[in-house]
Design a protein around this motif. Structure first.
Motif, PDB file in Angstrom:
ATOM      1  N   MET A   1      36.164 -31.069  17.874  1.00  0.00           N
ATOM      2  CA  MET A   1      34.847 -31.033  17.225  1.00  0.00           C
ATOM      3  C   MET A   1      34.821 -29.921  16.178  1.00  0.00           C
ATOM      4  O   MET A   1      35.290 -28.818  16.422  1.00  0.00           O
ATOM      5  N   GLU A   3      32.791 -27.129  14.106  1.00  0.00           N
ATOM      6  CA  GLU A   3      31.621 -26.344  14.488  1.00  0.00           C
ATOM      7  C   GLU A   3      31.256 -25.399  13.356  1.00  0.00           C
ATOM      8  O   GLU A   3      32.118 -24.867  12.683  1.00  0.00           O
ATOM      9  N   ARG A   7      26.307 -21.992  14.453  1.00  0.00           N
ATOM     10  CA  ARG A   7      26.208 -22.458  15.827  1.00  0.00           C
ATOM     11  C   ARG A   7      27.025 -21.563  16.762  1.00  0.00           C
ATOM     12  O   ARG A   7      26.597 -21.238  17.859  1.00  0.00           O
ATOM     13  N   ASP A   8      28.199 -21.159  16.269  1.00  0.00           N
ATOM     14  CA  ASP A   8      29.049 -20.265  17.066  1.00  0.00           C
ATOM     15  C   ASP A   8      28.328 -18.946  17.353  1.00  0.00           C
ATOM     16  O   ASP A   8      28.389 -18.423  18.464  1.00  0.00           O
ATOM     17  N   HIS A  11      25.574 -19.443  19.857  1.00  0.00           N
ATOM     18  CA  HIS A  11      26.187 -19.596  21.175  1.00  0.00           C
ATOM     19  C   HIS A  11      26.563 -18.231  21.739  1.00  0.00           C
ATOM     20  O   HIS A  11      26.275 -17.923  22.898  1.00  0.00           O
ATOM     21  N   LYS A  12      27.157 -17.404  20.885  1.00  0.00           N
ATOM     22  CA  LYS A  12      27.610 -16.086  21.349  1.00  0.00           C
ATOM     23  C   LYS A  12      26.414 -15.248  21.823  1.00  0.00           C
ATOM     24  O   LYS A  12      26.460 -14.626  22.889  1.00  0.00           O
ATOM     25  N   MET A  15      25.118 -16.606  25.141  1.00  0.00           N
ATOM     26  CA  MET A  15      26.031 -16.287  26.241  1.00  0.00           C
ATOM     27  C   MET A  15      25.972 -14.796  26.581  1.00  0.00           C
ATOM     28  O   MET A  15      26.110 -14.425  27.746  1.00  0.00           O
ATOM     29  N   GLN A  16      25.743 -13.947  25.565  1.00  0.00           N
ATOM     30  CA  GLN A  16      25.596 -12.504  25.835  1.00  0.00           C
ATOM     31  C   GLN A  16      24.359 -12.252  26.697  1.00  0.00           C
ATOM     32  O   GLN A  16      24.408 -11.484  27.655  1.00  0.00           O
ATOM     33  N   LYS A  18      22.961 -14.419  28.695  1.00  0.00           N
ATOM     34  CA  LYS A  18      23.221 -15.000  30.023  1.00  0.00           C
ATOM     35  C   LYS A  18      24.092 -14.057  30.853  1.00  0.00           C
ATOM     36  O   LYS A  18      23.837 -13.847  32.040  1.00  0.00           O
ATOM     37  N   LYS A  19      25.099 -13.498  30.214  1.00  0.00           N
ATOM     38  CA  LYS A  19      25.996 -12.577  30.930  1.00  0.00           C
ATOM     39  C   LYS A  19      25.206 -11.371  31.447  1.00  0.00           C
ATOM     40  O   LYS A  19      25.416 -10.921  32.581  1.00  0.00           O
ATOM     41  N   ASP A  23      25.135 -10.511  35.317  1.00  0.00           N
ATOM     42  CA  ASP A  23      25.672  -9.214  35.746  1.00  0.00           C
ATOM     43  C   ASP A  23      24.601  -8.396  36.468  1.00  0.00           C
ATOM     44  O   ASP A  23      24.884  -7.721  37.458  1.00  0.00           O
ATOM     45  N   LYS A  25      22.043  -9.553  38.211  1.00  0.00           N
ATOM     46  CA  LYS A  25      21.836 -10.112  39.550  1.00  0.00           C
ATOM     47  C   LYS A  25      22.971  -9.702  40.484  1.00  0.00           C
ATOM     48  O   LYS A  25      22.742  -9.383  41.648  1.00  0.00           O
ATOM     49  N   ILE A  26      24.204  -9.719  39.967  1.00  0.00           N
ATOM     50  CA  ILE A  26      25.348  -9.347  40.804  1.00  0.00           C
ATOM     51  C   ILE A  26      25.230  -7.880  41.230  1.00  0.00           C
ATOM     52  O   ILE A  26      25.483  -7.536  42.386  1.00  0.00           O
ATOM     53  N   GLN A  28      22.576  -6.198  41.708  1.00  0.00           N
ATOM     54  CA  GLN A  28      21.513  -6.033  42.705  1.00  0.00           C
ATOM     55  C   GLN A  28      21.915  -6.542  44.089  1.00  0.00           C
ATOM     56  O   GLN A  28      21.342  -6.137  45.095  1.00  0.00           O
ATOM     57  N   ALA A  29      22.843  -7.482  44.120  1.00  0.00           N
ATOM     58  CA  ALA A  29      23.218  -8.097  45.392  1.00  0.00           C
ATOM     59  C   ALA A  29      24.354  -7.297  46.013  1.00  0.00           C
ATOM     60  O   ALA A  29      25.523  -7.492  45.704  1.00  0.00           O
TER      61      ALA A  29
END
Lengths: 203, 203
Positions: A1, A3, A7-8, A11-12, A15-16, A18-19, A23, A25-26, A28-29
């Protein structure tokens, strides 16, 4: 595809973010102890997911105890496989098991009680890291076993030991006591379309 | 538990009716061919259930191919375990995989395409009885792979071969094409209560 740079870049950035969330949540657990997991619902995969956890545990060198409360054609594949590892897996199948095949309630109750005696031994054994109580929910649903004394045994297990209980119709008291509960929901099933249960898939 | 003869008799009658229904359904389900199964949803157990099926298949002496589209800490237990059986299992983990950890879209697309090349080899191989495409749904969800050509490859596989696809967010076209679809629904998760992901359970 092909791109676009825009868009890249989007996306970056996504994703940053989201990470950062993951991280956080991890971080805290931090609590670590043996879990009580329940796989219930009418869909496929309740026992399979538990046996997948058994495989994962074996991969980490852990020791596992399995009690299958219903023996049937459905268990032959797992049983044949996991019996290959007698040093890591203690595998128990209760007699011929119960179900609509036996049609003898008192006999079924006796078999379920015998199976619980074995389960309790595993729950008492600190060398066992994971105990799988396969189809226990069925024994509870039919009233062959009472939940309260079972829960007491489960809660008295070694601190590091994980327990997985499978079967449709998990009682509310078990769900409440559990750390993690997954409901396997049937979206569609080949059996409904007239496809025969097949080796490696259903059993 | 002490039980009354009346209750036993009612149980027997109910179980006889249930057996008749189950036996009837089994008699009707005569079709036999490789199935396409999908495990999706936000709950636990999607990959575990697929790896449980792998164990079951190995117990029957079948051969299995695995492609993991996301490599992470989460796969170490399964991978360590199933790599013990190189004669029965072909196990492929795509590079470092993709996800929010990489944050590089073009690289992720390239990796997903490479992984599909391996998947297609397994789907072309009649000596493989079960192909597990672990977390493929994630690659589809992010648009790293397009569904149509993948479905064509899946549908062109040997007649007896089973395929299991896992991952949240299975696209509608895949669900439509599948024989059996299970949605793993999160009822509760220890992680939400601050319990750390643990060896043998989450990875």
């Amino acid at each position: 595809m092909s791109e676009s740079p825009e868009r890249d870049a989007r996306h970056k950035a996504r994703m940053q973010r989201k990470k950062a969330v993951v991280d956080g949540k991890i971080a805290q657990a931090t609590d670590e102890h043996g879990l009580l997991l329940v796989h219930t619902g009418n869909g496929k995969g309740k026992s399979s997911a538990a046996f997948g956890m058994v495989a994962r545990a074996l991969g980490h060198g852990l020791r596992v105890g399995v009690v299958q409360f219903i023996k049937g054609a459905a268990s032959t594949g797992e049983e044949a496989f996991f019996r290959r590892f007698p040093e890591q897996v203690r595998y128990h199948v209760m007699g011929e098991g119960f179900t609509w095949e036996t049609q003898d309630r008192q006999r079924d109750i006796d078999k379920a009680c015998e199976a619980w005696v074995v389960a309790r031994e595993l729950l008492d054994d600190p060398s066992i890291d994971l105990v799988l109580l396969d189809e226990l929910n069925i024994a509870l649903k039919y009233g062959y076993l009472e939940l309260e004394p079972l829960l007491a045994d489960i809660q008295a297990r070694p601190l590091h030991q994980h327990v997985v209980v499978t079967g449709r119709g998990a009682p509310p008291g078990l769900i409440e006591a559990a750390d993690t509960v997954t409901e396997m929901t049937l979206v569609k099933h080949a059996f409904q379309a007239g496809v025969k249960a097949q080796k490696g898939i259903e059993f």
